[in-house]
Design an enzyme around this catalytic site. Structure first.
Site, mmCIF file in Angstrom:
data_model
loop_
_atom_site.group_PDB
_atom_site.id
_atom_site.type_symbol
_atom_site.label_atom_id
_atom_site.label_comp_id
_atom_site.label_asym_id
_atom_site.label_seq_id
_atom_site.Cartn_x
_atom_site.Cartn_y
_atom_site.Cartn_z
ATOM 1 N N GLU A 81 -3.657 -13.809 -29.520
ATOM 2 C CA GLU A 81 -4.162 -14.139 -28.194
ATOM 3 C C GLU A 81 -5.652 -13.809 -28.120
ATOM 4 O OE1 GLU A 81 -2.916 -11.400 -24.934
ATOM 5 O OE2 GLU A 81 -1.359 -10.859 -26.380
ATOM 6 N N CYS A 119 1.741 -11.688 -26.289
ATOM 7 C CA CYS A 119 2.218 -10.898 -27.428
ATOM 8 C C CYS A 119 3.477 -11.448 -28.086
ATOM 9 C CB CYS A 119 2.503 -9.471 -26.982
ATOM 10 S SG CYS A 119 1.078 -8.678 -26.268
ATOM 11 N N HIS A 255 8.401 -4.620 -28.239
ATOM 12 C CA HIS A 255 6.950 -4.774 -28.103
ATOM 13 C C HIS A 255 6.350 -3.444 -27.622
ATOM 14 C CE1 HIS A 255 3.019 -6.022 -27.144
ATOM 15 N NE2 HIS A 255 3.194 -6.007 -25.843
HETATM 16 P P1 HMG Z 1 -1.656 4.212 -15.401
HETATM 17 O O1 HMG Z 1 -2.387 4.020 -14.147
HETATM 18 O O2 HMG Z 1 -2.237 5.118 -16.417
HETATM 19 O O3 HMG Z 1 -0.125 4.644 -15.100
HETATM 20 O O4 HMG Z 1 -1.437 2.784 -16.038
HETATM 21 P P2 HMG Z 1 0.503 5.996 -14.617
HETATM 22 O O5 HMG Z 1 -0.421 6.686 -13.657
HETATM 23 O O6 HMG Z 1 1.887 5.616 -14.185
HETATM 24 O O7 HMG Z 1 0.577 6.937 -15.905
HETATM 25 C C1 HMG Z 1 1.273 6.587 -17.054
HETATM 26 C C2 HMG Z 1 2.163 7.772 -17.452
HETATM 27 O O8 HMG Z 1 1.347 8.927 -17.646
HETATM 28 C C3 HMG Z 1 3.208 8.173 -16.393
HETATM 29 O O9 HMG Z 1 4.389 8.583 -17.089
HETATM 30 C C4 HMG Z 1 2.587 9.395 -15.777
HETATM 31 O O10 HMG Z 1 3.537 10.273 -15.199
HETATM 32 C C5 HMG Z 1 1.962 10.038 -16.996
HETATM 33 P P3 HMG Z 1 5.787 7.806 -16.994
HETATM 34 O O11 HMG Z 1 5.987 7.336 -15.603
HETATM 35 O O12 HMG Z 1 5.610 6.649 -17.911
HETATM 36 O O13 HMG Z 1 6.817 8.720 -17.481
HETATM 37 N N1 HMG Z 1 0.950 11.061 -16.658
HETATM 38 C C6 HMG Z 1 0.842 12.240 -17.303
HETATM 39 N N2 HMG Z 1 1.549 12.749 -18.334
HETATM 40 C C7 HMG Z 1 1.176 13.987 -18.781
HETATM 41 N N3 HMG Z 1 0.147 14.688 -18.258
HETATM 42 C C8 HMG Z 1 -0.565 14.193 -17.222
HETATM 43 C C9 HMG Z 1 -0.233 12.919 -16.709
HETATM 44 N N4 HMG Z 1 -0.733 12.133 -15.717
HETATM 45 C C10 HMG Z 1 0.005 11.012 -15.691
HETATM 46 N N5 HMG Z 1 -1.570 14.914 -16.709
HETATM 47 C C11 HMG Z 1 -0.665 1.124 -17.516
HETATM 48 C C12 HMG Z 1 -0.623 2.592 -17.187
HETATM 49 C C13 HMG Z 1 0.171 0.873 -18.743
HETATM 50 C C14 HMG Z 1 -0.086 0.316 -16.343
HETATM 51 C C15 HMG Z 1 -2.150 0.712 -17.788
HETATM 52 O O14 HMG Z 1 -2.626 1.397 -18.905
HETATM 53 C C16 HMG Z 1 -2.331 -0.776 -18.007
HETATM 54 O O15 HMG Z 1 -2.531 -1.534 -17.058
HETATM 55 N N6 HMG Z 1 -2.255 -1.226 -19.310
HETATM 56 C C17 HMG Z 1 -2.403 -2.643 -19.648
HETATM 57 C C18 HMG Z 1 -1.163 -3.448 -19.300
HETATM 58 C C19 HMG Z 1 0.046 -3.039 -20.121
HETATM 59 O O16 HMG Z 1 -0.060 -2.457 -21.186
HETATM 60 N N7 HMG Z 1 1.254 -3.411 -19.638
HETATM 61 C C20 HMG Z 1 2.470 -3.130 -20.367
HETATM 62 C C21 HMG Z 1 3.568 -4.150 -20.079
HETATM 63 S S1 HMG Z 1 3.009 -5.837 -20.242
HETATM 64 C C22 HMG Z 1 2.860 -6.027 -21.952
HETATM 65 O O17 HMG Z 1 3.317 -5.220 -22.695
HETATM 66 C C23 HMG Z 1 2.102 -7.207 -22.451
HETATM 67 C C24 HMG Z 1 0.737 -6.898 -23.016
HETATM 68 O O18 HMG Z 1 0.849 -6.285 -24.286
HETATM 69 C C25 HMG Z 1 -0.091 -8.178 -23.098
HETATM 70 C C26 HMG Z 1 0.500 -9.370 -23.805
HETATM 71 O O19 HMG Z 1 1.668 -9.707 -23.715
HETATM 72 O O20 HMG Z 1 -0.314 -10.050 -24.395
HETATM 73 C C27 HMG Z 1 -0.045 -5.946 -22.145
#
Ligand code: HMG
Length: 465
Positions: A81, A119, A255
């Site tokens: 991609e 992906c 994935h």
């Molecule tokens: P975020 O804002 O960092 O999410 O976004 P969060 O605040 O929910 O934090 C993530 C985790 O960290 C949570 O744990 C928190 O509790 C933890 P969980 O709920 O998973 O158990 N956390 C902590 N842990 C320890 N110590 C701390 C602490 N603070 C918080 N102090 C997000 C995360 C993945 C949404 C963001 O990084 C993002 O937007 N990433 C890009 C999109 C993505 O990867 N999406 C995944 C699904 S879609 C997909 O896989 C397709 C893709 O690969 C593209 C394609 O297909 O081409 C993306």
């Protein structure tokens, strides 16, 4: 005759950023990156590397390791991609690079295309090439499917800590030595969605992070439903009343946009598969609460995410479920090994699940487990969106290949760069002739665009020996 993955080779750029440096620069708790996301090192492409050079490097390694010559290959597909041209396919760049080594026109007899569906496209490419061989169209030649990507998000965004770069090349043949795909079980689901997309001309995607997480889970689960129906019909799985399809799958490879997503996907799928089985009573007793139900169980993803009370309760339940012995046992036995590479490389988009497969094979082998005959279930997801669930069985000769796999050695000596230097690369302020590292035994980008208008956009590569 079984068809599947005969061998695989990886290419990961040697530059990386360390999660502690990144956390400090962005003011994030490093524990969030280490445990909440599951990342320690993110691989970065140098200024003279791009998805085509990484794809060619993975392919060249695969060919060298297997003493393959161009006449042994009938198709080269590249799924990505990170396309470099709106029209010219990435595999044509790869063929150009390979022919610098193997000789002009040596791959002329072959075919192939660049495949795109975020992906998941590598899985579609594998399926199509497997069926090309099954249909008897291959004239005894093998197919190579290369998955190659640079996962790049906006500086300062929540996606920034889910970046990475690399390629995996897969050799597809009859009587494969590694994994033979199960027939008549591959299941797909498709929907028009905007969870993650990259409009023309934009280098980084627009992402609705939490929405994308939930969509991924729902779509993989739906594809699993169809897989289950097909697997029962094909007779490869026979279920008793108290069993789930996951009981009959030895390994689960999904994935991996980031390591934690794999853990969460397993929890989601197991909850779905187990909640109607007798074991669920014992599990909820161990958790100490009933599984929450949304106000509108048939609602949209938006309505479920907006149901704050449910989301909070569900998060509490999920976390508690993930520390039960039931989840932990499945996680340790069926998934943990596939996540190890992700933590030290990052998101590879199309290549993520296949790097996960490679990780699974290498680290399960190191546990001295006999892998022959074990079934691997794959859950592939691509934003936009489509999911594909399929399975394959590890073959008798796997040892001769897996015993040689060594992630550290195959990546090679890595160089950590500062956040300042990373940001220069991110902003494209360093040109292809200003790479941080000297290239050795690999293809690199040496020029973009010629001196005359008729060579605008030409990309030139060379093999640096
Ligand atoms: P975020 O804002 O960092 O999410 O976004 P969060 O605040 O929910 O934090 C993530 C985790 O960290 C949570 O744990 C928190 O509790 C933890 P969980 O709920 O998973 O158990 N956390 C902590 N842990 C320890 N110590 C701390 C602490 N603070 C918080 N102090 C997000 C995360 C993945 C949404 C963001 O990084 C993002 O937007 N990433 C890009 C999109 C993505 O990867 N999406 C995944 C699904 S879609 C997909 O896989 C397709 C893709 O690969 C593209 C394609 O297909 O081409 C993306």
């Amino acid at each position: 005759m079984p068809v599947g993955i005969d061998d695989m080779a990886i290419y990961v750029p040697k530059l990386y950023i360390d999660y502690k440096d990144f956390a400090e620069a962005r003011g994030i708790d490093p524990q969030k990156l280490e445990y909440g996301i599951g990342i320690k090192k993110m691989a970065l492409a140098d200024a003279n590397q791009d998805p085509a050079s990484m794809a060619a490097n993975a392919c060249m390694r695969l060919m060298k390791n297997n003493d393959l010559h161009p006449q042994d290959i009938g198709r080269i597909y590249v799924a990505t991609e990170s396309g470099l041209d709106e029209s010219k396919a990435m595999n044509s760049f790869v063929i150009g690079m390979l022919e610098q080594v193997y000789g002009e026109s040596t791959l002329e007899h072959a075919g192939g295309i660049e495949c795109k569906f975020a992906c998941v496209s590598g899985s579609y490419a594998l399926y199509d090439n497997t069926n090309w061989i099954r249909a008897g169209e291959s004239n005894d030649k093998a197919a190579i499917v290369i998955v190659s990507d640079i996962a790049k998000y906006d500086l300062g965004s929540a996606g920034e800590y889910t970046q990475g770069a690399g390629a995996v090349a897969l050799l597809i043949k009859e009587n494969p030595r590694l994994v033979a795909f199960d027939e008549r079980v591959t299941s797909t689901i498709i929907k028009n969605e905007y969870d993650f997309y990259r409009p023309f001309g934009k280098e980084t995607p627009l992402v609705n992070g939490l929405y994308s997480n939930l969509l991924y889970l729902i779509q993989v689960r739906k594809a699993l439903e169809t897989y289950k129906e097909k697997a029962l019909k094909a007779g490869i799985i026979v279920l008793r009343d108290d069993e789930s399809v996951t009981d009959h799958i030895d390994y689960i490879s999904v994935h991996l946009p980031y390591r934690r997503m794999g853990e969460k996907a397993l929890a989601y799928l197991l909850r779905h598969e187990w909640r109607h089985l007798p074991r669920w009573k014992k599990i909820t007793e161990e958790i100490g609460m009933d599984e929450p139900v949304p106000k509108d169980p048939r609602g949209t993803i938006e309505s479920i995410l907006a149901d704050v009370e449910f989301m909070k309760a569900d998060e509490k339940f999920r976390r508690a479920f993930m520390i039960t012995k039931y989840y932990q046992d499945v996680f340790d036995k069926k998934m943990a090994s596939s996540l190890q590479a992700s933590a030290v490389i990052g998101n590879l988009y199309t290549a993520s699940m296949y790097m996960g497969l490679r990780s699974l094979l290498e680290f399960e082998y190191l546990k001295n487990i006999d892998l022959y005959g074990k079934r691997i279930g794959f859950g592939s997801y691509g934003s936009g969106c489509s999911a594909m669930v399929f399975s394959g069985v590890i073959q008798e000769k796997y040892k001769e290949l897996v015993s040689r796999m060594n992630l550290d050695r195959d990546i090679g000596p890595r160089t950590k760069i500062s956040i300042e230097d990373y940001e220069k690369l991110h902003k494209n302020t360093r040109k292809y002739n200003e790479a941080f590292l000297d290239a050795e035994d690999e293809f690199i980008l040496v020029n973009i665009g010629g001196k005359t208008a008729d060579r605008a956009g030409f990309r030139e590569y060379c093999y640096a020996g």
